[in-house]
Design a protein around this motif. Structure first.
Motif, PDB file in Angstrom:
ATOM      1  N   LEU A 240       0.822  -1.213   0.000  1.00 49.83           N
ATOM      2  CA  LEU A 240       0.000   0.000   0.000  1.00 49.83           C
ATOM      3  C   LEU A 240       0.856   1.264   0.000  1.00 49.83           C
ATOM      4  O   LEU A 240       0.503   2.256  -0.651  1.00 49.83           O
ATOM      5  CB  LEU A 240      -0.941   0.004   1.209  1.00 49.83           C
ATOM      6  CG  LEU A 240      -2.055  -1.030   1.205  1.00 49.83           C
ATOM      7  CD1 LEU A 240      -2.893  -0.908   2.478  1.00 49.83           C
ATOM      8  CD2 LEU A 240      -2.923  -0.925  -0.037  1.00 49.83           C
ATOM      9  N   PHE A 241       1.973   1.227   0.701  1.00 50.59           N
ATOM     10  CA  PHE A 241       2.865   2.384   0.732  1.00 50.59           C
ATOM     11  C   PHE A 241       3.440   2.657  -0.663  1.00 50.59           C
ATOM     12  O   PHE A 241       3.440   3.796  -1.134  1.00 50.59           O
ATOM     13  CB  PHE A 241       3.983   2.163   1.756  1.00 50.59           C
ATOM     14  CG  PHE A 241       4.674   3.419   2.167  1.00 50.59           C
ATOM     15  CD1 PHE A 241       4.174   4.197   3.196  1.00 50.59           C
ATOM     16  CD2 PHE A 241       5.827   3.835   1.524  1.00 50.59           C
ATOM     17  CE1 PHE A 241       4.803   5.370   3.581  1.00 50.59           C
ATOM     18  CE2 PHE A 241       6.467   5.001   1.897  1.00 50.59           C
ATOM     19  CZ  PHE A 241       5.955   5.777   2.929  1.00 50.59           C
ATOM     20  N   LEU A 242       3.894   1.615  -1.322  1.00 54.66           N
ATOM     21  CA  LEU A 242       4.462   1.779  -2.665  1.00 54.66           C
ATOM     22  C   LEU A 242       3.405   2.244  -3.662  1.00 54.66           C
ATOM     23  O   LEU A 242       3.679   3.103  -4.515  1.00 54.66           O
ATOM     24  CB  LEU A 242       5.111   0.476  -3.132  1.00 54.66           C
ATOM     25  CG  LEU A 242       6.297  -0.033  -2.300  1.00 54.66           C
ATOM     26  CD1 LEU A 242       6.836  -1.335  -2.883  1.00 54.66           C
ATOM     27  CD2 LEU A 242       7.388   1.003  -2.170  1.00 54.66           C
ATOM     28  N   ILE A 243       2.208   1.681  -3.570  1.00 56.47           N
ATOM     29  CA  ILE A 243       1.116   2.105  -4.453  1.00 56.47           C
ATOM     30  C   ILE A 243       0.836   3.586  -4.255  1.00 56.47           C
ATOM     31  O   ILE A 243       0.683   4.341  -5.228  1.00 56.47           O
ATOM     32  CB  ILE A 243      -0.157   1.258  -4.189  1.00 56.47           C
ATOM     33  CG1 ILE A 243       0.018  -0.154  -4.729  1.00 56.47           C
ATOM     34  CG2 ILE A 243      -1.395   1.923  -4.795  1.00 56.47           C
ATOM     35  CD1 ILE A 243      -1.057  -1.135  -4.277  1.00 56.47           C
ATOM     36  N   THR A 244       0.765   4.008  -3.003  1.00 54.60           N
ATOM     37  CA  THR A 244       0.492   5.410  -2.698  1.00 54.60           C
ATOM     38  C   THR A 244       1.563   6.316  -3.295  1.00 54.60           C
ATOM     39  O   THR A 244       1.246   7.325  -3.941  1.00 54.60           O
ATOM     40  CB  THR A 244       0.417   5.624  -1.172  1.00 54.60           C
ATOM     41  OG1 THR A 244      -0.621   4.794  -0.636  1.00 54.60           O
ATOM     42  CG2 THR A 244       0.145   7.075  -0.819  1.00 54.60           C
ATOM     43  N   LEU A 245       2.812   5.961  -3.099  1.00 51.72           N
ATOM     44  CA  LEU A 245       3.896   6.779  -3.657  1.00 51.72           C
ATOM     45  C   LEU A 245       3.828   6.831  -5.175  1.00 51.72           C
ATOM     46  O   LEU A 245       3.980   7.902  -5.770  1.00 51.72           O
ATOM     47  CB  LEU A 245       5.248   6.261  -3.192  1.00 51.72           C
ATOM     48  CG  LEU A 245       5.581   6.591  -1.742  1.00 51.72           C
ATOM     49  CD1 LEU A 245       6.781   5.794  -1.276  1.00 51.72           C
ATOM     50  CD2 LEU A 245       5.831   8.078  -1.570  1.00 51.72           C
ATOM     51  N   ASP A 246       3.600   5.691  -5.803  1.00 42.76           N
ATOM     52  CA  ASP A 246       3.532   5.654  -7.267  1.00 42.76           C
ATOM     53  C   ASP A 246       2.360   6.467  -7.805  1.00 42.76           C
ATOM     54  O   ASP A 246       2.459   7.057  -8.888  1.00 42.76           O
ATOM     55  CB  ASP A 246       3.449   4.217  -7.772  1.00 42.76           C
ATOM     56  CG  ASP A 246       4.773   3.478  -7.680  1.00 42.76           C
ATOM     57  OD1 ASP A 246       5.834   4.137  -7.588  1.00 42.76           O
ATOM     58  OD2 ASP A 246       4.756   2.228  -7.688  1.00 42.76           O
ATOM     59  N   GLU A 247       1.267   6.504  -7.069  1.00 42.91           N
ATOM     60  CA  GLU A 247       0.111   7.293  -7.502  1.00 42.91           C
ATOM     61  C   GLU A 247       0.360   8.792  -7.430  1.00 42.91           C
ATOM     62  O   GLU A 247      -0.155   9.552  -8.245  1.00 42.91           O
ATOM     63  CB  GLU A 247      -1.106   6.975  -6.629  1.00 42.91           C
ATOM     64  CG  GLU A 247      -1.719   5.630  -6.872  1.00 42.91           C
ATOM     65  CD  GLU A 247      -2.833   5.294  -5.891  1.00 42.91           C
ATOM     66  OE1 GLU A 247      -3.501   4.284  -6.121  1.00 42.91           O
ATOM     67  OE2 GLU A 247      -3.024   6.020  -4.883  1.00 42.91           O
ATOM     68  N   LEU A 248       1.167   9.211  -6.474  1.00 43.81           N
ATOM     69  CA  LEU A 248       1.277  10.639  -6.169  1.00 43.81           C
ATOM     70  C   LEU A 248       2.571  11.315  -6.593  1.00 43.81           C
ATOM     71  O   LEU A 248       2.565  12.510  -6.902  1.00 43.81           O
ATOM     72  CB  LEU A 248       1.112  10.852  -4.657  1.00 43.81           C
ATOM     73  CG  LEU A 248      -0.215  10.418  -4.055  1.00 43.81           C
ATOM     74  CD1 LEU A 248      -0.161  10.510  -2.534  1.00 43.81           C
ATOM     75  CD2 LEU A 248      -1.353  11.255  -4.616  1.00 43.81           C
ATOM     76  N   PHE A 249       3.690  10.587  -6.562  1.00 44.42           N
ATOM     77  CA  PHE A 249       4.989  11.245  -6.689  1.00 44.42           C
ATOM     78  C   PHE A 249       5.910  10.537  -7.667  1.00 44.42           C
ATOM     79  O   PHE A 249       5.754   9.361  -7.967  1.00 44.42           O
ATOM     80  CB  PHE A 249       5.676  11.308  -5.308  1.00 44.42           C
ATOM     81  CG  PHE A 249       4.874  12.039  -4.282  1.00 44.42           C
ATOM     82  CD1 PHE A 249       4.783  13.418  -4.301  1.00 44.42           C
ATOM     83  CD2 PHE A 249       4.194  11.345  -3.293  1.00 44.42           C
ATOM     84  CE1 PHE A 249       4.038  14.099  -3.357  1.00 44.42           C
ATOM     85  CE2 PHE A 249       3.444  12.014  -2.342  1.00 44.42           C
ATOM     86  CZ  PHE A 249       3.365  13.396  -2.378  1.00 44.42           C
ATOM     87  N   PHE A 250       6.904  11.299  -8.102  1.00 43.94           N
ATOM     88  CA  PHE A 250       7.956  10.773  -8.964  1.00 43.94           C
ATOM     89  C   PHE A 250       9.223  11.563  -8.689  1.00 43.94           C
ATOM     90  O   PHE A 250       9.215  12.791  -8.727  1.00 43.94           O
ATOM     91  CB  PHE A 250       7.568  10.919 -10.437  1.00 43.94           C
ATOM     92  CG  PHE A 250       8.641  10.462 -11.368  1.00 43.94           C
ATOM     93  CD1 PHE A 250       8.806   9.120 -11.654  1.00 43.94           C
ATOM     94  CD2 PHE A 250       9.510  11.374 -11.960  1.00 43.94           C
ATOM     95  CE1 PHE A 250       9.801   8.685 -12.506  1.00 43.94           C
ATOM     96  CE2 PHE A 250      10.513  10.952 -12.809  1.00 43.94           C
ATOM     97  CZ  PHE A 250      10.658   9.603 -13.088  1.00 43.94           C
ATOM     98  N   GLY A 251      10.310  10.853  -8.382  1.00 40.22           N
ATOM     99  CA  GLY A 251      11.577  11.540  -8.173  1.00 40.22           C
ATOM    100  C   GLY A 251      12.433  10.836  -7.145  1.00 40.22           C
ATOM    101  O   GLY A 251      12.025   9.825  -6.555  1.00 40.22           O
ATOM    102  N   PRO A 252      13.623  11.363  -6.904  1.00 42.08           N
ATOM    103  CA  PRO A 252      14.570  10.694  -6.012  1.00 42.08           C
ATOM    104  C   PRO A 252      14.115  10.608  -4.553  1.00 42.08           C
ATOM    105  O   PRO A 252      14.408   9.620  -3.880  1.00 42.08           O
ATOM    106  CB  PRO A 252      15.858  11.506  -6.147  1.00 42.08           C
ATOM    107  CG  PRO A 252      15.492  12.762  -6.836  1.00 42.08           C
ATOM    108  CD  PRO A 252      14.222  12.525  -7.568  1.00 42.08           C
ATOM    109  N   VAL A 253      13.412  11.599  -4.051  1.00 44.49           N
ATOM    110  CA  VAL A 253      12.951  11.518  -2.661  1.00 44.49           C
ATOM    111  C   VAL A 253      11.845  10.463  -2.546  1.00 44.49           C
ATOM    112  O   VAL A 253      11.818   9.681  -1.595  1.00 44.49           O
ATOM    113  CB  VAL A 253      12.487  12.886  -2.122  1.00 44.49           C
ATOM    114  CG1 VAL A 253      11.965  12.770  -0.701  1.00 44.49           C
ATOM    115  CG2 VAL A 253      13.632  13.900  -2.192  1.00 44.49           C
ATOM    116  N   ALA A 254      10.966  10.417  -3.541  1.00 38.26           N
ATOM    117  CA  ALA A 254       9.928   9.382  -3.553  1.00 38.26           C
ATOM    118  C   ALA A 254      10.566   7.994  -3.636  1.00 38.26           C
ATOM    119  O   ALA A 254      10.140   7.065  -2.940  1.00 38.26           O
ATOM    120  CB  ALA A 254       8.972   9.601  -4.715  1.00 38.26           C
ATOM    121  N   ASP A 255      11.588   7.863  -4.450  1.00 36.65           N
ATOM    122  CA  ASP A 255      12.307   6.583  -4.536  1.00 36.65           C
ATOM    123  C   ASP A 255      12.962   6.246  -3.202  1.00 36.65           C
ATOM    124  O   ASP A 255      12.949   5.091  -2.766  1.00 36.65           O
ATOM    125  CB  ASP A 255      13.365   6.626  -5.640  1.00 36.65           C
ATOM    126  CG  ASP A 255      12.752   6.668  -7.035  1.00 36.65           C
ATOM    127  OD1 ASP A 255      11.568   6.311  -7.190  1.00 36.65           O
ATOM    128  OD2 ASP A 255      13.478   7.067  -7.972  1.00 36.65           O
TER     129      ASP A 255
END
Length: 128
Positions: free
Chosen positions: A85-100
């Motif tokens: 769920l955490f990874l899904i949330t990040l992929d839905e909302l953000f893109f970039g090195p901090v998100a990675d």
């Protein structure tokens, strides 16, 4: 268009979006609702500080999250779902090195918690 996690508003969006998923999840919701009960606003505020410290070097989180999880009835299934769920949330909302970086941190935290909770359940330590 997606952007990276850069400020407190992004942290709040990430945390709020993630915990909205947790609150509806058949595996995680019962655990979180039992533990947190009516204190969701407090928990979310704590998570804003935790992830702000982890990702934005805000250094305003104080606590020992592992201790809060040691006695919970959680297993590998719970950790796998939490990470998913955490990874899904990040992929839905953000893109970039901090998100990675957030993805890596979440996976490492889950792995470490799972190992330490497993060790605790095998042989609980005493504070005596």
């Amino acid at each position: 268009m997606k952007h990276d996690i850069t400020n407190e508003a992004d942290i709040k969006l990430m945390v709020d979006s993630f915990y909205a998923k947790v609150g509806e999840d058949e595996i995680l919701a019962p655990i979180f609702n039992e533990k947190i009960q009516g204190n969701w606003p407090e928990h979310l505020e704590k998570m804003y500080r935790f992830w702000g410290s982890m990702l934005l070097d805000q250094n305003n989180y104080v606590g020992n999250p592992l201790m809060k999880h040691l006695t919970l009835p959680i297993s590998e299934e719970h950790f796998e779902r939490w990470v998913q769920l955490f990874l899904i949330t990040l992929d839905e909302l953000f893109f970039g090195p901090v998100a990675d970086h957030a993805k890596v941190r979440a996976q490492n935290i889950a792995k470490m918690f799972q190992q330490r909770i497993g060790a605790y359940k095998d042989k609980p330590f005493s504070m005596d």
